[in-house]
Every structure is written in C-alpha cells, then in structure tokens.
Write an enzyme that holds these catalytic residues in place. Structure first.
Site, PDB file in Angstrom:
ATOM      1  N   CYS A 198       0.815  -1.206   0.000  1.00  0.00           N
ATOM      2  CA  CYS A 198       0.000   0.000   0.000  1.00  0.00           C
ATOM      3  C   CYS A 198       0.852   1.261   0.000  1.00  0.00           C
ATOM      4  O   CYS A 198       0.400   2.325  -0.347  1.00  0.00           O
ATOM      5  CB  CYS A 198      -0.902   0.039   1.230  1.00  0.00           C
ATOM      6  SG  CYS A 198      -2.376  -0.922   1.006  1.00  0.00           S
ATOM      7  N   CYS A 202      -4.666   8.009   6.363  1.00  0.00           N
ATOM      8  CA  CYS A 202      -3.386   8.054   7.084  1.00  0.00           C
ATOM      9  C   CYS A 202      -3.622   8.286   8.565  1.00  0.00           C
ATOM     10  O   CYS A 202      -2.914   7.727   9.416  1.00  0.00           O
ATOM     11  CB  CYS A 202      -2.488   9.159   6.536  1.00  0.00           C
ATOM     12  SG  CYS A 202      -1.919   8.839   4.864  1.00  0.00           S
TER      13      CYS A 202
END
Lengths: 145, 397
Positions: free
Chosen positions: A33, A102
């Site tokens: 990722c 995030c």
C-alpha cells in the site's frame, strides 16, 4: 494541498526513532500500500512515559504518526486508548479527503502498540481496546485487497 | 535568491521567449477568426497554415493537409483511437493491439472501447520497458483494426522500436497510431520512413503553449470526427482555431527540431551523469533500458522510501520532480508503468522521475546529486520498511 501543521510535522517530525526497551510495539499497514507505521511505547505506572515512531509513507503518514506521538506522550493509557483519528486530523488542521486514511492508520498504530503492551502484561486487550482494534490490512476497505 | 531547479519537463515545459514573441500579436492585434472571409481573418488563417507546414516538416509528413490541430495530446489520442476503432468496426475489425504502459489517454480510451465490445491486447513491455516486435506481430489477427504504441514512454523514457513496428503493420495492412507526445521535439521523427499512419503530439511538451496539439492523419486514412460542429480543419475538427496557440506550437516545433541534435547530446550527458551517480546510493535502480531512452529522462527507484515524501523534500530544496508512487498518482496503486516493467509495489512507490530540457545545466545535475542522497537517507532513517530490508540483508549474509 497540506496545512502548515502537516508540513511542520513532516519537515520536523517529533519523537522519530525506536525505544530499545519498549514495553509495547505495534506496526500497521503494508509495503504494498505504501504505508507502514510503527509505534514504540514505554509505559510506566499507567503513563506513556516515552513514545517513538517510524513511518514509511507520504507526508500525511509521517505527519499523522508524528503528531499522534505528541498527543499521547506523558498522558495516561486511557487517554491513548481514546485517541481517535478525528482528533489527529483536527490537531493537524485538516487533511485532504484522500489522505484521511493516514490518520486512521496512526490511530490504529497506537492501538496496536497498546495491544502488544497488554498482551505482554498478560492482560486481555480485547475488552479494553475493542475486538476489532487490530488493523488487518487485508480487510481494510481502503485497499480493497 | 532561493534555488529553483525545474526537473519535470516531461510534465510540462516553459513557453520559450522566442515562441511567446511570435504568439503575442495573435492575442491583441491579429485576433481575427481564421475562418472569416475578410482579409483581417485571412491573416489569421495564413498563420495557422504556416504552423501546419512547420509541423508537417518537423515530422516528415508528405503534405501539411495531413496535420490537424486539436486541443492537446489527449484529444489527439482520443480522436485517433476511437476514430479508427469505429471506422474499422464497420468492416468487422474489432481487435486493437497496444501496450501495458501507454498513457492513460490511450488506456482509458481502450477501456471504454472494451466495454463496447472491442477486444484489446496489451503487449508486455518486459523489464527493460521495450515492446518486442515479434510479440506484436504474433498478436496481429485477421480482425485487428489498429495497433497503437507510444513512441517514447513518459515515465521511464524508453523509446519503442517504432520503425520496425511500422514495417510489420504495413506488411499486415493494419493501421498504426503512435502517441508521440513525449518524443516530438526530443528525437527525430519521420512518419513516412516509419510507416506511421496517425501520430499524436502536444505543444506544451516542447516549449509551446498548453491547450494545443495536433494529430497527423496520413492521407487515405478516413476516420469519423471526434468533435463535430463548424467546418474548421477541413470539416474534421470543429472549433474556432486557437490561432495564438497554433502559431506558438509551430514556432516551438521548428525551434525544437533545429536544436535537437545538440540538445540531445547535452541532455544525455546530464542524464547519464545523474544516473551513474544516483546508482551509488545503495539499493537504488534505474527504470527502463539505459540506452534506448529519451535524452532528458531519468527514472530511478530507491527502496524503503515513498515517492511523495521524496518529492516534497526535494521541493523544499527547490527541485521540482515527479514520482510514480500511489500517493502521487492519487490512486491505490503505484504507476501502471512501473508495475508493467515488473517492479514490486513497494519498489515502485519509491520512484523518482527527473526530466530535463534546454533550461537545465550540469550545475543543476550537481545540485540535485548533492541534495538527493541526504534526503533518501533521512527518509530511510524514518522507515520501518528500510529496517526490514536491512535486517533481511544481514540474515542473507
């Protein structure tokens, strides 16, 4: 694209590094990722005495993990458990929509370190952190893996 | 004065002063509509046709009538690919051959056509970023309508065997289009010699203005319009001519071709110098063939770090560059180009593209090489992935 706070934490990250004698270590994300966050905790008498992070990822990833360490250092375990991604985003003055994940990763990294701490103490982490606290990247909707 | 080094010319270039000078009158004094009958309009028309000649000459087209102005490279790609596809579908040919690392302007057209029932074959570009002509030839079928292969790849700069592909397509009587957006102005192009039937180009890649491009359509190839409306471009592409833009494009291409040889030599030196020295950084690699690449293109990967962070840190040092990481592409995967040459995701995330032009110098290269290693080191110090890589290295030794 990024707020001043994000750029500040990206350029001058706080608490970057490792703790050799950490009593709680958690790592989330995966290389595929492009995001990996690792949190090291030194907990004593119910207080996060010291916390350090290491992150592989974009500016948002570095900034969210940096500020997350700042937000829990010197605080109680309970306060660290309660750290939400929303609080992280707010503290950074906002994140672009496609970078919110995030902040979620930062919250989960802290929880993963706490989970590890409890396990090491012989305490069941699930009732404290929740059954699904551990981020399993392969289940994450975001990557759709 | 703060340092500013623009090393992203593959993304866009500055309009050069000479080009701007030639364009200016067409904004303010010679603003006539090129389709108007009166002499004021005809002056604009002459300017447009002069640019048409300049472009035809630059790519070796037989006749300037084979050059059609568009709004840019993406439009040219759309027109060429959809145009040929729809026209050949009527003859029962619905198979298209392309490559795995075309620009999205090509790939997304092909995606759309696939949904409409066309069969698409995407050729492997191997680890060196080069299409194999034998594989292309083997993929050609009775019902192949079109082969579309980019002249040079925008991310890794590799130059495809276009002349050989042209020969094969001619032999099998298949129409051949090439997206030459990155190649025009950087390497010599001769559409007749290479048997190219359609070619896309974009002005802002060679110091012309943004918002204007061209499609070369060889005489004899008939495709439906993409944009219908007025009779501009001999009825094949409607819309009032962007006279100033077109004039700029013509001027820019003429200058680019005239200075090409010397520039190619100078930029190749800068390119090779950077690549040789960047490779001194441990666990780094060059993407794509080192020789068969655009003179100004450097494409590197650094293990253990992520592209967006790399770019922002370079930006803080005054260097503009680009990357193929997922974060920079705005998607969940890193660039399809880097994946197509077989790079694992985590390596592709740590990519850096530098692309140079006339404005860049060897000093720029030295500066970039002075700031890059410390940045890579700094990001690696922060990276748990790098720790893992180093640990595995120790274990293997």
């Amino acid at each position: 694209m990024y707020t001043e706070q994000v750029m500040e934490h990206f350029t001058n990250p706080r608490n970057m590094g490792e703790i050799a004698d950490a009593n709680g270590v958690g790592e989330v994300g995966n290389a595929k990722c492009g995001d990996i966050m690792k949190i090291f905790l030194k907990i004593k008498d119910g207080i996060i005495e010291d916390v350090k992070f290491k992150t592989y990822g974009c500016a948002s990833a570095i900034a969210t993990s940096s500020i997350a360490t700042e937000m829990i250092k010197g605080h109680t375990i309970e306060e660290a458990v309660a750290l939400s991604n929303k609080a992280v985003v707010e503290a950074l003055g906002g994140l672009p929509a496609h970078k919110i994940h995030c902040s979620v990763l930062a919250e989960q990294a802290v929880k993963a370190a706490l989970w590890n701490y409890y396990e090491k103490q012989g305490i069941d982490p699930a009732p404290i952190l929740g059954e699904n606290a551990l981020c399993d990247c392969h289940d994450c909707d975001h990557c759709g893996e | 004065m703060e340092k500013f080094i623009y090393a992203d010319n593959a993304a866009t270039t500055a309009v050069s002063n000479k080009v701007l000078e030639q364009m200016m009158p067409y904004f303010t004094e010679q603003y006539g509509n090129a389709s108007s009958l009166y002499s004021f309009g005809q002056k604009a028309k002459e300017a447009v046709n002069k640019a048409r000649e300049q472009i035809a000459t630059a790519i070796g087209a037989e006749n300037s009538n084979e050059i059609y102005f568009t709004g840019g490279g993406s439009e040219s790609d759309n027109w060429a690919i959809k145009g040929v596809a729809y026209s050949m579908a009527k003859k029962g040919k619905k198979h298209i051959i392309s490559t795995a690392f075309e620009h999205h302007a090509v790939l997304h057209c092909l995606d759309k056509l696939k949904k409409e029932g066309f069969e698409i074959t995407l050729l492997d570009v191997h680890s060196d970023g080069l299409v194999r002509v034998e594989e292309l030839e083997a993929a050609i079928r009775e019902d192949t309508a079109l082969v579309t292969v980019m002249y040079a790849n925008n991310e890794i700069g590799t130059i495809q065997p276009i002349k050989e592909i042209g020969e094969v397509c001619k032999k099998h009587r298949v129409i051949f289009h090439t997206d030459a957006v990155q190649a025009v102005g950087n390497i010599p192009i001769d559409v007749k010699d290479a048997a190219i039937d359609l070619l896309s180009m974009s002005s802002h890649k060679f110091h012309g203005p943004k918002g204007v491009g061209a499609l070369y359509i060889r005489k004899g190839i008939v495709i439906p319009n993409l944009i219908d409306g007025g009779a501009q471009e001999r009825g094949r592409r409607a819309g009032t001519e962007n006279t100033a833009g077109i004039v700029g494009m013509g001027a820019a291409i003429e200058i680019a071709v005239a200075t090409m040889e010397e520039r190619a030599k100078r930029l190749a030196e800068i390119r090779d110098y950077i690549m040789d020295n960047a490779l001194k950084i441990e666990r780094s690699r060059v993407n794509g063939d080192r020789k068969r690449r655009l003179p100004g293109n450097v494409s590197l990967c650094f293990e253990g770090i992520e592209g967006e962070s790399l770019l922002l840190m370079l930006d803080a040092k005054g260097v503009c560059a680009s990357s193929g990481s997922a974060c920079t592409s705005g998607s969940l995967d890193p660039s399809h180009v880097l994946l197509s040459i077989g790079l694992p995701h985590e390596v592709a995330h740590g990519s850096l593209r530098l692309s140079f032009s006339d404005e860049n110098t060897m000093e720029d290269a030295e500066y970039i090489l002075s700031v890059l290693p410390p940045i890579v080191e700094r990001l690696r110090l922060m990276s748990p992935l790098w720790d893992r890589i180093k640990m595995e290295e120790k274990e293997n030794n």
